[in-house]
Design a protein around this motif. Structure first.
Motif, PDB file in Angstrom:
ATOM      1  N   ASP A  86       0.749  -1.407   0.209  1.00 50.85           N
ATOM      2  CA  ASP A  86       0.141  -0.206  -0.085  1.00 50.85           C
ATOM      3  C   ASP A  86       0.929   1.624   0.037  1.00 50.85           C
ATOM      4  OD1 ASP A  86      -2.489   1.459   0.069  1.00 50.85           O
ATOM      5  OD2 ASP A  86      -2.364   1.811   2.239  1.00 50.85           O
ATOM      6  N   ILE A  87       1.942   1.283   1.230  1.00 49.27           N
ATOM      7  CA  ILE A  87       2.682   2.593   0.883  1.00 49.27           C
ATOM      8  C   ILE A  87       3.394   2.793  -0.291  1.00 49.27           C
ATOM      9  CG2 ILE A  87       5.123   3.401   1.667  1.00 49.27           C
ATOM     10  CD1 ILE A  87       3.879   2.062   4.400  1.00 49.27           C
ATOM     11  N   LEU A  88       3.998   1.688  -0.821  1.00 47.92           N
ATOM     12  CA  LEU A  88       4.787   1.613  -2.109  1.00 47.92           C
ATOM     13  C   LEU A  88       3.315   2.393  -3.370  1.00 47.92           C
ATOM     14  CD1 LEU A  88       7.376   0.321  -3.550  1.00 47.92           C
ATOM     15  CD2 LEU A  88       5.928  -1.731  -3.964  1.00 47.92           C
ATOM     16  N   VAL A  89       2.799   1.600  -3.258  1.00 48.00           N
ATOM     17  CA  VAL A  89       1.809   2.092  -4.443  1.00 48.00           C
ATOM     18  C   VAL A  89       0.728   3.625  -4.273  1.00 48.00           C
ATOM     19  CG1 VAL A  89      -0.311   2.074  -5.581  1.00 48.00           C
ATOM     20  CG2 VAL A  89       0.792  -0.177  -5.104  1.00 48.00           C
ATOM     21  N   HIS A  90       1.428   4.229  -2.896  1.00 47.26           N
ATOM     22  CA  HIS A  90       1.091   5.575  -2.934  1.00 47.26           C
ATOM     23  C   HIS A  90       2.202   6.555  -3.239  1.00 47.26           C
ATOM     24  CE1 HIS A  90       0.872   8.996  -0.377  1.00 47.26           C
ATOM     25  NE2 HIS A  90       0.005   9.407  -0.311  1.00 47.26           N
ATOM     26  N   ASP A  91       3.735   5.613  -3.053  1.00 46.43           N
ATOM     27  CA  ASP A  91       4.660   6.864  -3.531  1.00 46.43           C
ATOM     28  C   ASP A  91       4.865   6.419  -4.810  1.00 46.43           C
ATOM     29  OD1 ASP A  91       5.321   6.688  -0.228  1.00 46.43           O
ATOM     30  OD2 ASP A  91       7.352   5.473  -0.024  1.00 46.43           O
ATOM     31  N   LEU A  92       4.637   5.658  -5.471  1.00 51.55           N
ATOM     32  CA  LEU A  92       4.489   5.518  -6.451  1.00 51.55           C
ATOM     33  C   LEU A  92       3.117   6.369  -7.412  1.00 51.55           C
ATOM     34  CD1 LEU A  92       4.339   1.774  -7.286  1.00 51.55           C
ATOM     35  CD2 LEU A  92       6.872   2.495  -8.065  1.00 51.55           C
ATOM     36  N   LEU A  93       2.557   6.270  -7.398  1.00 50.26           N
ATOM     37  CA  LEU A  93       1.767   7.311  -7.888  1.00 50.26           C
ATOM     38  C   LEU A  93       2.074   8.885  -7.610  1.00 50.26           C
ATOM     39  CD1 LEU A  93      -1.308   5.985  -6.453  1.00 50.26           C
ATOM     40  CD2 LEU A  93      -1.138   6.616  -9.152  1.00 50.26           C
ATOM     41  N   THR A  94       2.278   9.428  -6.009  1.00 48.32           N
ATOM     42  CA  THR A  94       3.232  10.632  -5.675  1.00 48.32           C
ATOM     43  C   THR A  94       4.781  10.649  -7.037  1.00 48.32           C
ATOM     44  OG1 THR A  94       2.946  10.269  -3.311  1.00 48.32           O
ATOM     45  CG2 THR A  94       4.034  12.035  -4.227  1.00 48.32           C
ATOM     46  N   ILE A  95       5.729   9.634  -7.190  1.00 49.95           N
ATOM     47  CA  ILE A  95       6.293  10.215  -7.629  1.00 49.95           C
ATOM     48  C   ILE A  95       6.279  10.366  -9.362  1.00 49.95           C
ATOM     49  CG2 ILE A  95       7.270   7.715  -8.121  1.00 49.95           C
ATOM     50  CD1 ILE A  95      10.177   9.249  -6.844  1.00 49.95           C
ATOM     51  N   SER A  96       5.162   8.888  -9.848  1.00 50.97           N
ATOM     52  CA  SER A  96       4.701   9.897 -10.692  1.00 50.97           C
ATOM     53  C   SER A  96       3.938  10.925 -11.887  1.00 50.97           C
ATOM     54  CB  SER A  96       3.802   8.265 -11.765  1.00 50.97           C
ATOM     55  OG  SER A  96       2.595   7.810 -11.706  1.00 50.97           O
ATOM     56  N   GLN A  97       3.550  11.649 -10.511  1.00 52.02           N
ATOM     57  CA  GLN A  97       2.799  12.676 -10.167  1.00 52.02           C
ATOM     58  C   GLN A  97       3.943  13.888 -10.775  1.00 52.02           C
ATOM     59  OE1 GLN A  97      -0.038  12.534  -7.961  1.00 52.02           O
ATOM     60  NE2 GLN A  97      -1.812  11.942  -8.808  1.00 52.02           N
ATOM     61  N   MET A  98       4.605  13.823 -10.133  1.00 54.30           N
ATOM     62  CA  MET A  98       6.012  14.516 -10.098  1.00 54.30           C
ATOM     63  C   MET A  98       6.682  14.226 -11.564  1.00 54.30           C
ATOM     64  SD  MET A  98       6.469  15.342  -6.164  1.00 54.30           S
ATOM     65  CE  MET A  98       6.211  16.917  -6.442  1.00 54.30           C
ATOM     66  N   GLU A  99       6.777  13.036 -11.859  1.00 63.32           N
ATOM     67  CA  GLU A  99       7.648  13.085 -12.733  1.00 63.32           C
ATOM     68  C   GLU A  99       7.495  13.687 -14.327  1.00 63.32           C
ATOM     69  OE1 GLU A  99       9.419   9.531 -13.031  1.00 63.32           O
ATOM     70  OE2 GLU A  99      11.116  10.428 -11.089  1.00 63.32           O
ATOM     71  N   THR A 100       5.377  14.221 -13.992  1.00 64.91           N
ATOM     72  CA  THR A 100       4.871  13.813 -15.630  1.00 64.91           C
ATOM     73  C   THR A 100       4.787  15.007 -15.405  1.00 64.91           C
ATOM     74  OG1 THR A 100       3.963  13.401 -14.425  1.00 64.91           O
ATOM     75  CG2 THR A 100       3.880  11.544 -15.918  1.00 64.91           C
ATOM     76  N   GLY A 101       5.117  15.639 -13.409  1.00 62.58           N
ATOM     77  CA  GLY A 101       4.138  17.540 -14.056  1.00 62.58           C
ATOM     78  C   GLY A 101       3.140  17.855 -13.232  1.00 62.58           C
ATOM     79  N   GLU A 102       2.766  16.400 -13.415  1.00 66.93           N
ATOM     80  CA  GLU A 102       1.029  16.735 -13.237  1.00 66.93           C
ATOM     81  C   GLU A 102       0.836  17.197 -11.291  1.00 66.93           C
ATOM     82  OE1 GLU A 102      -1.385  12.977 -13.338  1.00 66.93           O
ATOM     83  OE2 GLU A 102       0.277  12.243 -14.979  1.00 66.93           O
ATOM     84  N   ILE A 103       1.823  17.416 -10.422  1.00 62.51           N
ATOM     85  CA  ILE A 103       0.882  18.049  -9.243  1.00 62.51           C
ATOM     86  C   ILE A 103       1.200  19.038  -8.810  1.00 62.51           C
ATOM     87  CG2 ILE A 103       2.582  17.589  -7.336  1.00 62.51           C
ATOM     88  CD1 ILE A 103       2.043  14.481  -6.405  1.00 62.51           C
ATOM     89  N   LYS A 104       0.216  19.888  -8.361  1.00 61.34           N
ATOM     90  CA  LYS A 104      -0.091  21.766  -8.743  1.00 61.34           C
ATOM     91  C   LYS A 104       0.665  21.580  -7.002  1.00 61.34           C
ATOM     92  CE  LYS A 104      -4.089  23.273 -11.291  1.00 61.34           C
ATOM     93  NZ  LYS A 104      -4.567  21.976 -11.486  1.00 61.34           N
ATOM     94  N   MET A 105       1.814  22.925  -7.170  1.00 61.11           N
ATOM     95  CA  MET A 105       2.129  22.820  -5.526  1.00 61.11           C
ATOM     96  C   MET A 105       1.150  24.312  -5.430  1.00 61.11           C
ATOM     97  SD  MET A 105       5.130  21.193  -6.043  1.00 61.11           S
ATOM     98  CE  MET A 105       6.044  22.483  -4.526  1.00 61.11           C
TER      99      MET A 105
END
Ligand code: ADP
Length: 273
Positions: A86-105
């Protein structure tokens, strides 16, 4: 004039256009390679907890379920693997969102010293178990207002402090320190842990990179903590660095922009008493 020159010009234009296209193709190829590698890494990392949970559940189904003490033990182990997943999937989502620039600051002004105090409180139990002294420099408890994304800096400090505790032996020390400049503040997370060899120092921020593969994995990490830290700090237009001596400890540090103090004064004046 030279009758060939218009032709030459066209040629040159075609040539420079081709060069631009080639660069775009190279860029796309790089992204594609990155994606393929990421997928391979992810599949590999997901397999570990899935196989483990699968093993326990199947052993239970094959008869181990009859024995009460084995039943509880195996269910606990399966649950632990699934929690890790569960933690791994959560971290993976965070990182893929950050790498594709999808995350708003979401930038806001907040007291980073107060945030540190809160996080330290959450880690106190963990630190106490290992008899690790967990502290931060108070310096008269004066607030240090920064202009940053509160949730993400919370995550950065959590990841760094959690690593500090994880990779420090019993009775060690983890300390958070602030160095204030006029326009920014540098935040240090220092530990007296095992340290990181020079050849690994640059690579610890890569996703899934672990210094001692099996030993670090045993500690239960996803290998994504520092990659997430790096992304977040870079999204703040800053940089995270590390210095370390094997056997002595490590210091991770990064700079954040301080808030415009005049604005803060206005905010304070407006607040109801
Ligand atoms: P993990 O989930 O494995 O802790 P991280 O991305 O947080 O993944 O860290 C990557 C690797 O860097 C770790 O596996 C560990 O080998 C090393 N590392 C991170 N923080 C520290 C530290 N404070 N002291 C020593 N080694 C560290």
């Amino acid at each position: 004039s030279n009758p060939l020159s218009p032709l030459k010009r066209i040629n040159e234009e075609i040539y420079s256009y081709a060069k631009i296209k080639q660069r775009e193709i190279d860029e796309l190829k790089k992204m594609e390679a990155f994606r393929r590698e990421f997928l391979a890494d992810v599949s590999h990392e997901l397999k570990t907890p899935i196989f483990a949970a699968q093993g326990f559940v199947h052993t239970l189904l094959d008869g181990a379920v009859e024995d009460k003490s084995v039943r509880i033990k195996f269910l606990k182990k399966a649950a632990k693997s699934l929690d890790g997943l569960d933690i791994l999937v959560h971290d993976l989502l965070t990182i893929s969102q950050m790498e594709t620039g999808e995350i708003k600051m979401h930038f806001e002004d907040f007291d980073v010293r107060e945030l540190t105090e809160e996080i330290i409180e959450q880690f106190e139990e963990k630190a106490e178990k290992k008899k690790i002294k967990l502290s931060y420099t108070k310096a008269g408890k004066a607030p240090i207002y920064v202009h940053a994304d509160f949730q993400r800096i919370y995550q950065v400090l959590t990841n760094l402090i959690s690593n500090g505790i994880k990779y420090t032996k019993d009775e060690g020390m983890v300390e958070i320190d602030f160095e204030e400049g006029k326009h920014d503040v540098t935040i240090f997370v220092k530990d007296t842990g095992r340290g990181i060899p020079p050849e690994d120092l640059k690579r610890v921020f890569e996703r899934f990179y672990r210094v001692e593969k099996s030993r670090s994995k045993e500690k239960g990490g996803t290998g994504l903590g520092l990659a997430i830290v790096k992304h977040i700090i870079e999204a703040h237009g800053s940089k995270v660095s590390v210095t370390s001596t094997v056997g002595k400890g490590s210091t991770f540090f990064f700079k954040l922009r301080k808030s415009d103090m005049e604005e803060i004064e206005v905010l304070r004046d407006d607040s109801p008493d």
